[in-house]
Write a protein that holds these residues in place. Structure first.
Motif, PDB file in Angstrom:
ATOM      1  N   ARG A  20       0.906  -1.296   0.153  1.00  0.00           N
ATOM      2  CA  ARG A  20      -0.184  -0.165   0.098  1.00  0.00           C
ATOM      3  C   ARG A  20       0.767   1.287   0.009  1.00  0.00           C
ATOM      4  N   ARG A  21       2.005   1.413   0.870  1.00  0.00           N
ATOM      5  CA  ARG A  21       2.785   2.231   0.804  1.00  0.00           C
ATOM      6  C   ARG A  21       3.636   2.652  -0.568  1.00  0.00           C
ATOM      7  N   THR A  22       3.926   1.622  -1.262  1.00  0.00           N
ATOM      8  CA  THR A  22       4.380   1.578  -2.642  1.00  0.00           C
ATOM      9  C   THR A  22       3.652   2.139  -3.572  1.00  0.00           C
ATOM     10  N   TYR A  23       2.439   1.759  -3.556  1.00  0.00           N
ATOM     11  CA  TYR A  23       1.236   2.177  -4.342  1.00  0.00           C
ATOM     12  C   TYR A  23       1.046   3.556  -4.135  1.00  0.00           C
ATOM     13  N   ILE A  27       1.239   7.202  -6.597  1.00  0.00           N
ATOM     14  CA  ILE A  27       0.120   7.905  -6.790  1.00  0.00           C
ATOM     15  C   ILE A  27       0.386   9.420  -6.435  1.00  0.00           C
ATOM     16  N   LYS A  28       1.220   9.721  -5.229  1.00  0.00           N
ATOM     17  CA  LYS A  28       1.483  10.862  -4.943  1.00  0.00           C
ATOM     18  C   LYS A  28       2.490  11.648  -5.912  1.00  0.00           C
ATOM     19  N   ALA A  29       3.370  10.911  -6.338  1.00  0.00           N
ATOM     20  CA  ALA A  29       4.454  11.411  -7.220  1.00  0.00           C
ATOM     21  C   ALA A  29       3.550  11.756  -8.688  1.00  0.00           C
ATOM     22  N   GLN A  30       2.617  11.126  -8.914  1.00  0.00           N
ATOM     23  CA  GLN A  30       1.705  11.689  -9.931  1.00  0.00           C
ATOM     24  C   GLN A  30       1.122  12.876  -9.924  1.00  0.00           C
ATOM     25  N   ALA A  31       0.320  12.767  -8.490  1.00  0.00           N
ATOM     26  CA  ALA A  31      -0.367  13.992  -8.106  1.00  0.00           C
ATOM     27  C   ALA A  31       0.500  15.279  -7.967  1.00  0.00           C
ATOM     28  N   ASN A  32       1.807  15.188  -7.426  1.00  0.00           N
ATOM     29  CA  ASN A  32       2.764  16.154  -7.048  1.00  0.00           C
ATOM     30  C   ASN A  32       3.154  16.997  -8.361  1.00  0.00           C
ATOM     31  N   GLY A 169      -4.712   6.575  -9.882  1.00  0.00           N
ATOM     32  CA  GLY A 169      -5.324   6.702  -8.825  1.00  0.00           C
ATOM     33  C   GLY A 169      -5.473   8.416  -8.316  1.00  0.00           C
ATOM     34  N   HIS A 170      -4.496   9.205  -8.714  1.00  0.00           N
ATOM     35  CA  HIS A 170      -4.726  10.597  -8.291  1.00  0.00           C
ATOM     36  C   HIS A 170      -5.753  11.425  -8.882  1.00  0.00           C
ATOM     37  N   LEU A 171      -6.567  10.640  -9.727  1.00  0.00           N
ATOM     38  CA  LEU A 171      -7.633  11.289 -10.131  1.00  0.00           C
ATOM     39  C   LEU A 171      -8.804  10.745  -9.527  1.00  0.00           C
ATOM     40  N   ILE A 271      -9.322  20.523  -7.753  1.00  0.00           N
ATOM     41  CA  ILE A 271      -8.178  20.916  -6.958  1.00  0.00           C
ATOM     42  C   ILE A 271      -7.309  19.571  -7.000  1.00  0.00           C
ATOM     43  N   ASN A 272      -5.874  19.729  -6.984  1.00  0.00           N
ATOM     44  CA  ASN A 272      -4.797  18.687  -7.192  1.00  0.00           C
ATOM     45  C   ASN A 272      -4.746  18.008  -5.814  1.00  0.00           C
ATOM     46  N   ASN A 273      -4.190  16.737  -5.735  1.00  0.00           N
ATOM     47  CA  ASN A 273      -4.426  15.964  -4.416  1.00  0.00           C
ATOM     48  C   ASN A 273      -5.626  16.090  -3.925  1.00  0.00           C
ATOM     49  N   SER A 274      -6.811  15.902  -4.598  1.00  0.00           N
ATOM     50  CA  SER A 274      -8.128  15.812  -4.074  1.00  0.00           C
ATOM     51  C   SER A 274      -8.176  14.539  -3.184  1.00  0.00           C
ATOM     52  N   PRO A 275      -8.817  14.923  -1.912  1.00  0.00           N
ATOM     53  CA  PRO A 275      -9.098  13.782  -1.090  1.00  0.00           C
ATOM     54  C   PRO A 275     -10.299  12.788  -1.625  1.00  0.00           C
TER      55      PRO A 275
END
Length: 596
Positions: A20-23, A27-32, A169-171, A271-275
């Motif tokens: 899960r951490r790797t996933y 995702i965070k790298a894409q969102a950033n 998954g960042h979308l 918004i970017n990094n949407s919850p």
């Protein structure tokens, strides 16, 4: 919260910590990277808007606006997908009125198991899920979208779309269902007619007339098969609007729901990094809510494979042991065919998913603090309706209006869930106990061994199956021939049961949501083609199947017996076909039969 459900969640979190951490890191790298459309070169952007209207060009090139990507399974041959014909225009109309935009990102293949059943195409069915996953990811790879709407309903399509979308998954992402067709011939009448045809009591014209009255218009099939299980589970996981799963395609409410999810998703995608990004919606609580809803409804056995693969795509490692533990504490709250005589429209009229979720919440069996794509879980115990002005509103879900279909808060149809894990010296498999009469769940009988369902059909027509038996159909697992559904067997075995014989099915193949009244242990792993003991069984070996205690054993010493030398037939041609790619990379049924 039920202690067992909470403990299963805790175990899944611990088991999945690294994956899960790797996933999430990916995702965070894409969102950033921010709004990725704004980082495209001028030539890239020109290609993106080349065919758009002038108004859409302005919206798409305005990086303060939202551009939604639509991934559609539309085709006009299949009833469940035909309604999607005009969905893109409905979606575009809704979002452009607010200054946003939407584009069809891509299409995915949508094959129908009802058409390929018993034919060679069925061997590509499970493989199609992974192809759909890849097609979805490819559709989103242009990095021009801020959110995703998935138009998919049936069998492998919706799970494949979700697996593919989780790679982005960042979308923020939501499903847009099409709804079920109106009720036609009753499911009981359909089964009766099919059994009469197999027994030679009616001819093909009678059978065809009945089938055409059963499958007669746009929408999903009305029985509780994989398509409708998809919709129920996805709504329970918080991946579509509350109460939207089973609204009829021609109901005015259907279009309002489609418009609402489009405008809502555009707003949370701004918004970017949407919850509300898909990666954060599909958390461990969402996964468990889906599993609990599956068990409480007695849904399709296909989801014992699909949910494992979906969870893995989000970094969660779940297995059949988790499912079995939940099944011990989740009661059966729904009776739809093949678990009863009612169909999906009866379930919708009884209160549908919102009433089921309210029931499960009342019993402390679902996580009400999960993070659905729309609002909060409190919204998922409300039902949509159109007010006097034909505007969409929601009201709190009531208790079941038909307790023969959906149980009341103080009642259940069975104290345990609809699916059961069976294990023993033959391996592990799944039985849909909700569809099997209690006195039929245990059988001890000699094996009759076959390597395909067509051989069983030939033996039946020759009168060679008139006995108590455990019919073994092996070399039908993922690596052998793609793990086809074996529904040709159901009328045959139903007739044998009608004649008073005790029979059961044991196979490394599949059956899906329409497995019916036959005690069937399916998805046996390890499969025969990978050295499972199914490959060593011969006619006459005594086998015990016990759905009550969860045991399946051969009562003979066959460990040192030579395995059958049968080799799976290369249906599509000696290693040059799509299926050869699947065979080379396949995992076991218990691991989700996934290559994505």
């Amino acid at each position: 919260m039920n202690a067992v459900v909470a403990e299963v969640a805790k175990v899944i979190i611990q088991r999945s910590k690294q994956s899960r951490r790797t996933y999430l890191n990916n995702i965070k790298a894409q969102a950033n990277k921010g709004k990725q459309r704004s980082g495209l070169g001028c030539g890239n952007l020109a290609h993106t808007v080349a065919a758009s209207s002038d108004a859409d060009k302005v919206a798409i090139l305005d990086f303060t606006k939202t551009n939604l990507g639509i991934v559609t399974s539309y085709n006009d041959m299949l009833s469940a997908h035909q309604p999607y014909s005009n969905y893109p225009e409905i979606i575009k109309g809704a979002v452009t009125s607010l200054g946003n935009s939407a584009q069809i990102a891509g299409g995915v293949p949508a094959m129908c198991d009802g058409i390929t059943q018993g034919n060679q195409g069925m061997e590509l069915s499970l493989f199609s899920r992974d192809l759909i996953a890849q097609a979805t990811a490819i559709s989103l790879s242009h990095n021009t979208f801020d959110g995703t709407l998935l138009l998919g309903v049936c069998d492998k399509i919706a799970p494949g779309q979700l697996i593919g979308a989780l790679a982005f998954g960042h979308l923020p992402t939501a499903f847009v269902p099409s709804g079920p067709m109106a009720s036609g011939v009753s499911n009981d009448e359909k089964v009766k007619t099919r059994q009469q045809f197999v027994a030679g009591e009616i001819d093909k014209s009678n059978l065809l007339a009945m089938e055409c009255k059963s499958y007669h218009s746009a929408g999903t099939c009305t029985f509780f098969g994989t398509a409708n299980t998809n919709q129920l589970v996805l709504e329970a996981m918080g991946l579509m609007l509350p109460g939207s799963a089973f609204v009829h395609p021609n109901d005015p409410l259907r279009n309002k729901l489609t418009q609402h999810i489009a405008t809502y998703l555009a707003s949370v995608s701004a918004i970017n990094n949407s919850p509300k990004a898909l990666a954060y919606v599909v958390d461990e609580k969402s996964v468990i809510n889906g599993l609990v809803a599956l068990l409480a409804a007695g849904g399709s056995t296909n989801h014992t494979i699909h949910l494992v693969a979906i969870a893995k795509a989000a970094g969660w490692l779940i297995n059949w042991d988790d499912l079995d533990k939940l099944s011990q504490v989740v009661p059966m709250l729904v009776k739809m065919y093949p678990n009863g005589s009612a169909d999906i429209n009866d379930f919708q009229n009884a209160g549908a998913v919102p009433s089921l979720m309210a029931n499960l919440a009342q019993r402390g069996l679902i996580f009400m603090d999960a993070n659905p794509v729309y609002g909060s879980m409190k919204d998922y115990v409300t039902s949509p309706y159109l007010d006097a002005n034909q505007e969409l509103n929601y009201q709190h879900a009531t208790q079941s209006s038909n307790t023969k279909v959906l149980a009341s808060y103080d009642h259940c149809f069975s104290p345990s869930g609809g699916l059961r894990l069976l294990s023993g010296n033959l391996g592990r498999g799944i039985m849909k106990v909700s569809a099997v009469a209690h006195d039929q769940q245990r059988i001890k009988a000699p094996a009759r061994v076959f390597d395909c369902q067509h051989a069983v059909e030939r033996a039946y027509k020759l009168g060679q199956l008139q006995q108590d038996s455990v019919i073994v159909v092996r070399f039908n697992g993922p690596s052998a021939n793609g793990m086809p559904e074996l529904h040709k067997l159901m009328p045959i075995m139903g007739n044998l049961m009608k004649q008073g014989f005790k029979v059961a099915l044991l196979t490394d193949g599949r059956l899906s949501g329409a497995s019916g009244k036959v005690p069937a242990v399916i998805h046996i792993t390890p499969e025969a083609n990978r050295g499972g003991l199914l490959s060593k069984i011969v006619d006459g070996d005594l086998i015990e199947v016990d759905g009550k205690s969860g045991k399946v054993n051969v009562l003979e010493n066959i460990q040192h017996r030579d395995a059958c030398d049968y080799k799976p037939v290369e249906t599509f041609g000696s290693g040059r076909d799509l299926f050869s790619l699947f065979r080379e990379s396949i995992s076991s049924a218990e691991q989700g039969a996934s290559i994505f």
